[in-house]
Scaffold this active site. Structure first.
Site, PDB file in Angstrom:
ATOM      1  N   GLY A  24       0.842  -1.299  -0.197  1.00 33.52           N
ATOM      2  CA  GLY A  24      -0.356  -0.116  -0.061  1.00 33.52           C
ATOM      3  C   GLY A  24       0.666   0.962   0.054  1.00 33.52           C
ATOM      4  O   GLY A  24       1.278   0.998  -0.706  1.00 33.52           O
ATOM      5  N   ILE A  25       0.909   1.844   1.172  1.00 30.80           N
ATOM      6  CA  ILE A  25       1.202   3.213   1.017  1.00 30.80           C
ATOM      7  C   ILE A  25       3.256   3.533   1.570  1.00 30.80           C
ATOM      8  O   ILE A  25       3.146   4.573   0.274  1.00 30.80           O
ATOM      9  CB  ILE A  25       0.559   4.305   1.875  1.00 30.80           C
ATOM     10  CG1 ILE A  25      -1.192   4.376   1.606  1.00 30.80           C
ATOM     11  CG2 ILE A  25       1.477   5.587   2.301  1.00 30.80           C
ATOM     12  CD1 ILE A  25      -1.910   5.249   2.380  1.00 30.80           C
ATOM     13  N   TYR A 160      -8.873   1.872  16.475  1.00 29.66           N
ATOM     14  CA  TYR A 160      -8.317   2.633  14.976  1.00 29.66           C
ATOM     15  C   TYR A 160      -8.511   4.483  15.691  1.00 29.66           C
ATOM     16  O   TYR A 160      -7.795   4.843  15.571  1.00 29.66           O
ATOM     17  CB  TYR A 160      -8.811   2.110  13.952  1.00 29.66           C
ATOM     18  CG  TYR A 160      -8.029   2.520  12.538  1.00 29.66           C
ATOM     19  CD1 TYR A 160      -6.702   2.205  12.333  1.00 29.66           C
ATOM     20  CD2 TYR A 160      -8.651   3.346  11.857  1.00 29.66           C
ATOM     21  CE1 TYR A 160      -5.737   2.860  11.068  1.00 29.66           C
ATOM     22  CE2 TYR A 160      -8.002   3.752  11.048  1.00 29.66           C
ATOM     23  CZ  TYR A 160      -6.530   3.554  10.615  1.00 29.66           C
ATOM     24  OH  TYR A 160      -5.559   4.415   9.609  1.00 29.66           O
ATOM     25  N   VAL A 193      -7.777   5.784   0.981  1.00 28.28           N
ATOM     26  CA  VAL A 193      -6.759   5.708  -0.218  1.00 28.28           C
ATOM     27  C   VAL A 193      -6.922   3.695  -0.586  1.00 28.28           C
ATOM     28  O   VAL A 193      -7.030   3.187   0.184  1.00 28.28           O
ATOM     29  CB  VAL A 193      -5.314   5.757   0.443  1.00 28.28           C
ATOM     30  CG1 VAL A 193      -4.272   5.624  -0.812  1.00 28.28           C
ATOM     31  CG2 VAL A 193      -4.971   6.696   1.011  1.00 28.28           C
TER      32      VAL A 193
HETATM   33  N1  LIG Z   1      -5.371   3.019   3.053  1.00 30.76           N
HETATM   34  C1  LIG Z   1      -6.738   4.238   4.056  1.00 30.76           C
HETATM   35  O1  LIG Z   1      -7.446   4.384   3.408  1.00 30.76           O
HETATM   36  C2  LIG Z   1      -5.866   4.990   4.830  1.00 30.76           C
HETATM   37  C3  LIG Z   1      -6.251   5.817   4.692  1.00 30.76           C
HETATM   38  C4  LIG Z   1      -5.857   6.521   6.861  1.00 30.76           C
HETATM   39  C5  LIG Z   1      -4.719   6.321   7.084  1.00 30.76           C
HETATM   40  N2  LIG Z   1      -3.634   5.179   6.979  1.00 30.76           N
HETATM   41  C6  LIG Z   1      -2.759   4.572   7.254  1.00 30.76           C
HETATM   42  O2  LIG Z   1      -1.251   4.793   6.368  1.00 30.76           O
HETATM   43  C7  LIG Z   1      -0.322   4.215   7.122  1.00 30.76           C
HETATM   44  C8  LIG Z   1      -0.397   2.498   5.828  1.00 30.76           C
HETATM   45  O3  LIG Z   1      -1.870   1.814   5.430  1.00 30.76           O
HETATM   46  P1  LIG Z   1      -1.783   1.284   3.960  1.00 30.76           P
HETATM   47  O4  LIG Z   1      -3.385   1.318   3.544  1.00 30.76           O
HETATM   48  O5  LIG Z   1      -1.041   1.320   2.990  1.00 30.76           O
HETATM   49  O6  LIG Z   1      -1.935  -0.643   4.302  1.00 30.76           O
HETATM   50  P2  LIG Z   1      -1.438  -1.963   4.631  1.00 30.76           P
HETATM   51  O7  LIG Z   1      -1.804  -2.031   2.424  1.00 30.76           O
HETATM   52  O8  LIG Z   1      -2.577  -2.685   5.246  1.00 30.76           O
HETATM   53  O9  LIG Z   1       0.005  -2.035   4.794  1.00 30.76           O
HETATM   54  C9  LIG Z   1      -0.191  -2.270   6.118  1.00 30.76           C
HETATM   55  C10 LIG Z   1       1.738  -2.083   6.368  1.00 30.76           C
HETATM   56  O10 LIG Z   1       1.692  -2.069   7.273  1.00 30.76           O
HETATM   57  C11 LIG Z   1       2.690  -3.334   7.914  1.00 30.76           C
HETATM   58  N3  LIG Z   1       2.532  -4.155   8.995  1.00 30.76           N
HETATM   59  C12 LIG Z   1       0.922  -4.499   9.487  1.00 30.76           C
HETATM   60  N4  LIG Z   1       1.635  -4.569  10.906  1.00 30.76           N
HETATM   61  C13 LIG Z   1       2.949  -5.212  10.867  1.00 30.76           C
HETATM   62  C14 LIG Z   1       3.651  -5.885  12.532  1.00 30.76           C
HETATM   63  N5  LIG Z   1       2.743  -5.724  12.960  1.00 30.76           N
HETATM   64  N6  LIG Z   1       5.247  -4.996  11.752  1.00 30.76           N
HETATM   65  C15 LIG Z   1       5.594  -4.687  11.078  1.00 30.76           C
HETATM   66  N7  LIG Z   1       4.988  -4.398   9.900  1.00 30.76           N
HETATM   67  C16 LIG Z   1       3.354  -4.394  10.017  1.00 30.76           C
HETATM   68  C17 LIG Z   1       2.398  -4.419   6.755  1.00 30.76           C
HETATM   69  O11 LIG Z   1       3.166  -4.963   6.627  1.00 30.76           O
HETATM   70  P3  LIG Z   1       4.134  -6.893   6.891  1.00 30.76           P
HETATM   71  O12 LIG Z   1       2.619  -7.488   6.667  1.00 30.76           O
HETATM   72  O13 LIG Z   1       4.446  -7.176   5.653  1.00 30.76           O
HETATM   73  O14 LIG Z   1       4.215  -7.327   8.221  1.00 30.76           O
HETATM   74  C18 LIG Z   1       2.315  -3.483   5.770  1.00 30.76           C
HETATM   75  O15 LIG Z   1       3.441  -3.760   4.941  1.00 30.76           O
HETATM   76  C19 LIG Z   1      -1.325   3.067   8.230  1.00 30.76           C
HETATM   77  O16 LIG Z   1      -1.263   3.373   8.864  1.00 30.76           O
HETATM   78  C20 LIG Z   1      -3.256   3.670   8.251  1.00 30.76           C
HETATM   79  O17 LIG Z   1      -3.481   3.341   9.118  1.00 30.76           O
HETATM   80  C21 LIG Z   1      -4.674   4.856   5.375  1.00 30.76           C
END
Ligand SMILES: NC(=O)c1ccc[n+]([C@@H]2O[C@H](COP(=O)([O-])OP(=O)(O)OC[C@H]3O[C@@H](n4cnc5c(N)ncnc54)[C@H](OP(=O)(O)O)[C@@H]3O)[C@@H](O)[C@H]2O)c1
Length: 255
Positions: A24-25, A160, A193
């Site tokens: 993702g991001i 969250y 996103v």
């Molecule tokens: N997508 C949205 O709409 C959105 C909106 C607002 C804020 N955000 C924030 O943006 C950030 C990225 O979100 P995303 O949408 O890209 O999420 P995502 O695609 O689900 O990716 C999450 C990432 O976090 C890593 N992760 C999760 N648990 C972990 C752990 N215990 N140790 C190490 N790494 C861990 C995962 O890697 P592994 O599984 O390989 O460890 C993965 O690379 C997050 O903080 C989220 O809250 C997202």
């Protein structure tokens, strides 16, 4: 002091640690920053997916570090080691996080603690590790991840929302304390996103509910690059006078 840069947004030669880099991001941030000349240390748990990200990076000198924020790990130790083996850091982007939606009645203590450990305690450990002597350079920048959910609520997101509110409070306190050490601390607060995180949400709430959520974003849902550009700004000299803030990148959701 002359603060005119030929390109104030440049990241040329900077060493940046990016967590959440397997998806993702975080993955898009790593790819974009490398295209702007940064050397990246990619952090997550899933090695094959980290290797996929590595293949997409431009330039040379990138590294992978496998870390699980749910297992007590010596974050200070590994960050010090990488800063010695590769180079001291100019930036830290903490994009690892979980949303884990759950109604309050079904939320167990262990579920709550998983959200807090991944989103909040990890941020504390990373900030503490990053500020160690010799680990980061003067003028470095930390970018954490909040969300519009730090400012408003939705059903099944109490954990969250609480975790992202904590991130924004940490950013303010850390920015004040670390200013004298030459470290800026900010976060980005995205709206929805399109990533795996939102695919999981869609599976949970259904396509109809996702359409209603999208209608609340006047510019529609974002893509990871929309957030990567904001992170680029906060890491760069263009943001040298910006600290302790949350940069909302949400397609107009909060408006
Ligand atoms: N997508 C949205 O709409 C959105 C909106 C607002 C804020 N955000 C924030 O943006 C950030 C990225 O979100 P995303 O949408 O890209 O999420 P995502 O695609 O689900 O990716 C999450 C990432 O976090 C890593 N992760 C999760 N648990 C972990 C752990 N215990 N140790 C190490 N790494 C861990 C995962 O890697 P592994 O599984 O390989 O460890 C993965 O690379 C997050 O903080 C989220 O809250 C997202």
């Amino acid at each position: 002091m002359n603060m005119i840069y030929s390109n104030p947004f440049s990241l040329q030669g900077k060493h940046v640690l990016v967590t959440g880099a397997s998806s993702g991001i975080g993955r898009e941030v790593a790819v974009w920053l490398s295209s702007q000349g940064a050397r990246i240390t990619l952090v997550a748990r899933d090695i094959p997916r980290l290797e996929e990200t590595l293949l997409r990076l431009e330039g040379e000198g990138h590294t992978i570090a496998v870390v699980d924020f749910l297992n007590e790990q010596d974050v200070s130790g590994w960050m010090k080691r990488i800063s010695k083996e590769v180079a001291p850091f100019d930036g830290l982007v903490h994009a690892a996080g979980v949303q884990a939606p759950m109604p309050i009645r079904a939320t167990s203590l262990s579920h709550w603690e998983k959200i807090m450990s991944t989103n909040v305690t990890s941020s504390f450990s990373l900030i503490k590790a990053f500020r160690q002597k010799g680990v980061c350079l003067d003028g470095s920048s930390i970018v954490l991840f909040s969300s519009v959910m730090a400012k408003v609520g939705e059903p099944a997101l109490m954990g969250y929302c609480a975790s992202k509110g904590a991130v924004e409070s940490m950013v303010r306190a850390a920015a004040i304390e670390l200013a004298r050490e030459g470290i800026r601390v900010n976060c980005v607060a995205p709206g929805v996103v399109k990533t795996e995180m939102t695919e999981t949400l869609k599976d949970l709430v259904g396509g109809g509910s996702m359409e209603i959520i999208e209608q609340k974003h006047p510019l529609g849902f974002g893509v990871p690059a929309d957030v990567a550009y904001a992170v680029n700004y906060l890491l760069s000299p263009a943001a040298r006078w910006v600290t302790g803030t949350a940069l909302v990148v949400d397609g107009g959701y909060l408006a």
